[in-house]
Design an enzyme around this catalytic site. Sequence first.
Site, PDB file in Angstrom:
ATOM      1  N   ARG A 137      93.054  48.375  40.438  1.00  0.00           N
ATOM      2  CA  ARG A 137      94.142  47.856  41.251  1.00  0.00           C
ATOM      3  C   ARG A 137      93.902  46.416  41.743  1.00  0.00           C
ATOM      4  O   ARG A 137      94.810  45.624  41.864  1.00  0.00           O
ATOM      5  CB  ARG A 137      94.154  48.786  42.465  1.00  0.00           C
ATOM      6  CG  ARG A 137      95.394  48.935  43.205  1.00  0.00           C
ATOM      7  CD  ARG A 137      95.192  50.068  44.197  1.00  0.00           C
ATOM      8  NE  ARG A 137      95.593  51.339  43.608  1.00  0.00           N
ATOM      9  CZ  ARG A 137      96.841  51.755  43.572  1.00  0.00           C
ATOM     10  NH1 ARG A 137      97.789  51.042  44.101  1.00  0.00           N
ATOM     11  NH2 ARG A 137      97.149  52.902  43.016  1.00  0.00           N
ATOM     12  N   LYS A 159      83.479  64.573  38.184  1.00  0.00           N
ATOM     13  CA  LYS A 159      83.917  65.656  39.035  1.00  0.00           C
ATOM     14  C   LYS A 159      84.497  65.079  40.321  1.00  0.00           C
ATOM     15  O   LYS A 159      84.173  63.944  40.642  1.00  0.00           O
ATOM     16  CB  LYS A 159      82.757  66.603  39.339  1.00  0.00           C
ATOM     17  CG  LYS A 159      81.499  65.853  39.816  1.00  0.00           C
ATOM     18  CD  LYS A 159      80.606  66.706  40.589  1.00  0.00           C
ATOM     19  CE  LYS A 159      81.012  66.771  42.015  1.00  0.00           C
ATOM     20  NZ  LYS A 159      80.564  65.701  42.884  1.00  0.00           N
ATOM     21  N   HIS A 163      76.442  65.055  36.725  1.00  0.00           N
ATOM     22  CA  HIS A 163      75.223  64.272  36.476  1.00  0.00           C
ATOM     23  C   HIS A 163      73.954  65.096  36.670  1.00  0.00           C
ATOM     24  O   HIS A 163      72.893  64.728  36.174  1.00  0.00           O
ATOM     25  CB  HIS A 163      75.200  62.986  37.313  1.00  0.00           C
ATOM     26  CG  HIS A 163      74.856  63.162  38.753  1.00  0.00           C
ATOM     27  ND1 HIS A 163      75.742  63.642  39.678  1.00  0.00           N
ATOM     28  CD2 HIS A 163      73.702  62.927  39.432  1.00  0.00           C
ATOM     29  CE1 HIS A 163      75.163  63.677  40.868  1.00  0.00           C
ATOM     30  NE2 HIS A 163      73.923  63.254  40.751  1.00  0.00           N
ATOM     31  N   LYS A 195      69.737  65.205  34.780  1.00  0.00           N
ATOM     32  CA  LYS A 195      68.462  64.947  35.471  1.00  0.00           C
ATOM     33  C   LYS A 195      67.308  65.492  34.642  1.00  0.00           C
ATOM     34  O   LYS A 195      67.401  66.588  34.085  1.00  0.00           O
ATOM     35  CB  LYS A 195      68.465  65.613  36.857  1.00  0.00           C
ATOM     36  CG  LYS A 195      69.370  64.898  37.845  1.00  0.00           C
ATOM     37  CD  LYS A 195      69.177  65.436  39.246  1.00  0.00           C
ATOM     38  CE  LYS A 195      70.170  64.796  40.170  1.00  0.00           C
ATOM     39  NZ  LYS A 195      69.599  63.844  41.096  1.00  0.00           N
ATOM     40  N   GLU A 249      70.625  67.577  51.886  1.00  0.00           N
ATOM     41  CA  GLU A 249      70.724  66.112  51.962  1.00  0.00           C
ATOM     42  C   GLU A 249      70.680  65.659  53.413  1.00  0.00           C
ATOM     43  O   GLU A 249      71.329  66.264  54.269  1.00  0.00           O
ATOM     44  CB  GLU A 249      72.044  65.640  51.354  1.00  0.00           C
ATOM     45  CG  GLU A 249      72.165  65.910  49.889  1.00  0.00           C
ATOM     46  CD  GLU A 249      73.484  65.389  49.336  1.00  0.00           C
ATOM     47  OE1 GLU A 249      73.463  64.324  48.720  1.00  0.00           O
ATOM     48  OE2 GLU A 249      74.522  66.031  49.559  1.00  0.00           O
ATOM     49  N   ASP A 287      82.625  69.999  46.228  1.00  0.00           N
ATOM     50  CA  ASP A 287      81.877  68.784  45.880  1.00  0.00           C
ATOM     51  C   ASP A 287      80.575  69.106  45.141  1.00  0.00           C
ATOM     52  O   ASP A 287      80.187  68.385  44.223  1.00  0.00           O
ATOM     53  CB  ASP A 287      81.580  67.992  47.164  1.00  0.00           C
ATOM     54  CG  ASP A 287      80.821  66.708  46.899  1.00  0.00           C
ATOM     55  OD1 ASP A 287      81.109  66.059  45.881  1.00  0.00           O
ATOM     56  OD2 ASP A 287      79.927  66.357  47.708  1.00  0.00           O
ATOM     57  N   HIS A 340      77.158  71.171  40.663  1.00  0.00           N
ATOM     58  CA  HIS A 340      75.700  71.008  40.563  1.00  0.00           C
ATOM     59  C   HIS A 340      74.946  72.319  40.802  1.00  0.00           C
ATOM     60  O   HIS A 340      74.010  72.655  40.079  1.00  0.00           O
ATOM     61  CB  HIS A 340      75.190  69.983  41.582  1.00  0.00           C
ATOM     62  CG  HIS A 340      75.893  68.656  41.526  1.00  0.00           C
ATOM     63  ND1 HIS A 340      76.436  68.152  40.376  1.00  0.00           N
ATOM     64  CD2 HIS A 340      76.121  67.715  42.481  1.00  0.00           C
ATOM     65  CE1 HIS A 340      76.973  66.959  40.625  1.00  0.00           C
ATOM     66  NE2 HIS A 340      76.800  66.680  41.903  1.00  0.00           N
ATOM     67  N   LYS A 395      75.040  68.685  54.049  1.00  0.00           N
ATOM     68  CA  LYS A 395      74.811  67.279  54.393  1.00  0.00           C
ATOM     69  C   LYS A 395      74.269  67.209  55.812  1.00  0.00           C
ATOM     70  O   LYS A 395      74.475  68.113  56.610  1.00  0.00           O
ATOM     71  CB  LYS A 395      76.121  66.509  54.299  1.00  0.00           C
ATOM     72  CG  LYS A 395      76.680  66.511  52.883  1.00  0.00           C
ATOM     73  CD  LYS A 395      77.331  65.199  52.548  1.00  0.00           C
ATOM     74  CE  LYS A 395      77.816  65.147  51.125  1.00  0.00           C
ATOM     75  NZ  LYS A 395      76.834  64.602  50.174  1.00  0.00           N
TER      76      LYS A 395
END
Length: 471
Positions: A18, A129, A159, A163, A197, A216, A221, A321
């Site tokens: 954009r 994702k 991803h 790993k 995390e 998420d 994952h 988190k």
Amino acid sequence: MTKEKFLPEKFYIVGFGRREMKTSEFRETIHTALLKYFDEKGLDSYGWDRLSNNLYYRQGVFEEKEPYQKLAELLVSFDKEVGACITRYFYLATPPQYYSTIISHLDHSKLAEGCGQGTAKWTRILIEKPFGQDAESAMELENQLAKTFEEKQIYRIDHYLGKEAIQNIIAFRFANGIFEPVWNKDYIDHVQITMAEMAGVEGRIGFYEGVGALRDVMQNHMLAMLSLVAMEQPSNFSAESVRDARASTLTSIKLIDEENVDRVVVRGQYGPGVIKGAKIVGYRQEEKVKKNSSTETYVAMKVFLEQARWKGIPWYLRTGKRLSTNAVEISIVFKQICHILFKEIGCPEEGNILTLRISPNPGIKVRFIVKPPGHEFKLSTTDMEFSYKKSFEKEKEIDAYEHILEEIFKADQMLFNRSDEMHAAWKFVNVILKHWEKNLPGNFPNYDAGSWGPKGADELIRKDGKHWLLH
Ligand code: BG6
């Protein structure tokens, strides 16, 4: 990849977005972004000049037709420049709400056909994702994609599959004859997968709010890790066989009955707290987050697999988190049967535990029972450890995304979710999502930033007479 000359001298990366920007500004933006990871000298040695000359930018609003036509003209001019049909990779690193619009424009503008014009299929689409918001929207997106692209052209990115320590799960399980015979319900008590995390949502509130940890991280994952640990041996080491094995495991996850969701799934949201001495505001105090947000920043659950190998064995998964540490670990906890020889002297409460550490410091740890030195014959436990860093100090660590891109260029889809894997994961998660939509959390925030998550998650595993190994 540029340093190792993995990429050819000439290739074209076109940024399409954009923002009004000249190609020179785009190059500058990328340069500045890379300086976060390398200094000027480092960047030069990584072949910045070569990369920079291959970067281009075109401005375009995703909803409009014209920018796609202009992009198509630009790509045709590149084909002419090199006198060949260049394979086109469309990497949708955009907010997911644009996926559908972009795919339909790629189709209508014929960009998706590439210069092979329909027959050569010299195009690929790379999708980050979250692939959809729930099972239904994922299916819609899938149907739309299928009108324009064949499965072999679609790369659904998770991803985690790229790993190093996760790719190693297959090697570890099937290349070492000593583990596979005990990799089942007769020897294993339960499995724990933790992805903790310390970071919050950082600059991604716009994406995260309303999405939450279940979509998420759990849908992709976490379930990807589960599928690799639980899967049967693939019939051969081809992308399709490995994807068959992963898909069949994901399909075997026992769906939770809606009335049981609250018994086996715990959701959480962090409130204010302290991490490493720094004060952290609660999720609801973050800018752009609704004051009564019901987005979960934590989820823990107990799942079972309907497979002979794992019948009756619980899998405990949790992710969150703003927890007290950064750790991604898979622990296989073996049954602790105190051997009759040692009944009188007593055995440690916990026996063999195999931990696959994904990050930080990827490696593997085996806990086993020993007689500690001394006059008395007693039993205790100790760990035998393998660390990637120590064992392979000379090898360069390859980032998950580097692996993923290499595989895309090689047209190998092993590290990507196939349609059936993605659907199986959504089908499982969907029951929980629907239940949560109907039953908003009454107790958010229910854990402090810097803690190990909500009390309910401890209770979830404690009522089975077990405990989280990381705490
Ligand atoms: C992403 C999630 O896919 O994975 C993030 O969207 C999460 O919320 C991240 O922080 C974790 O990835 P890694 O590689 O840092 O463990």
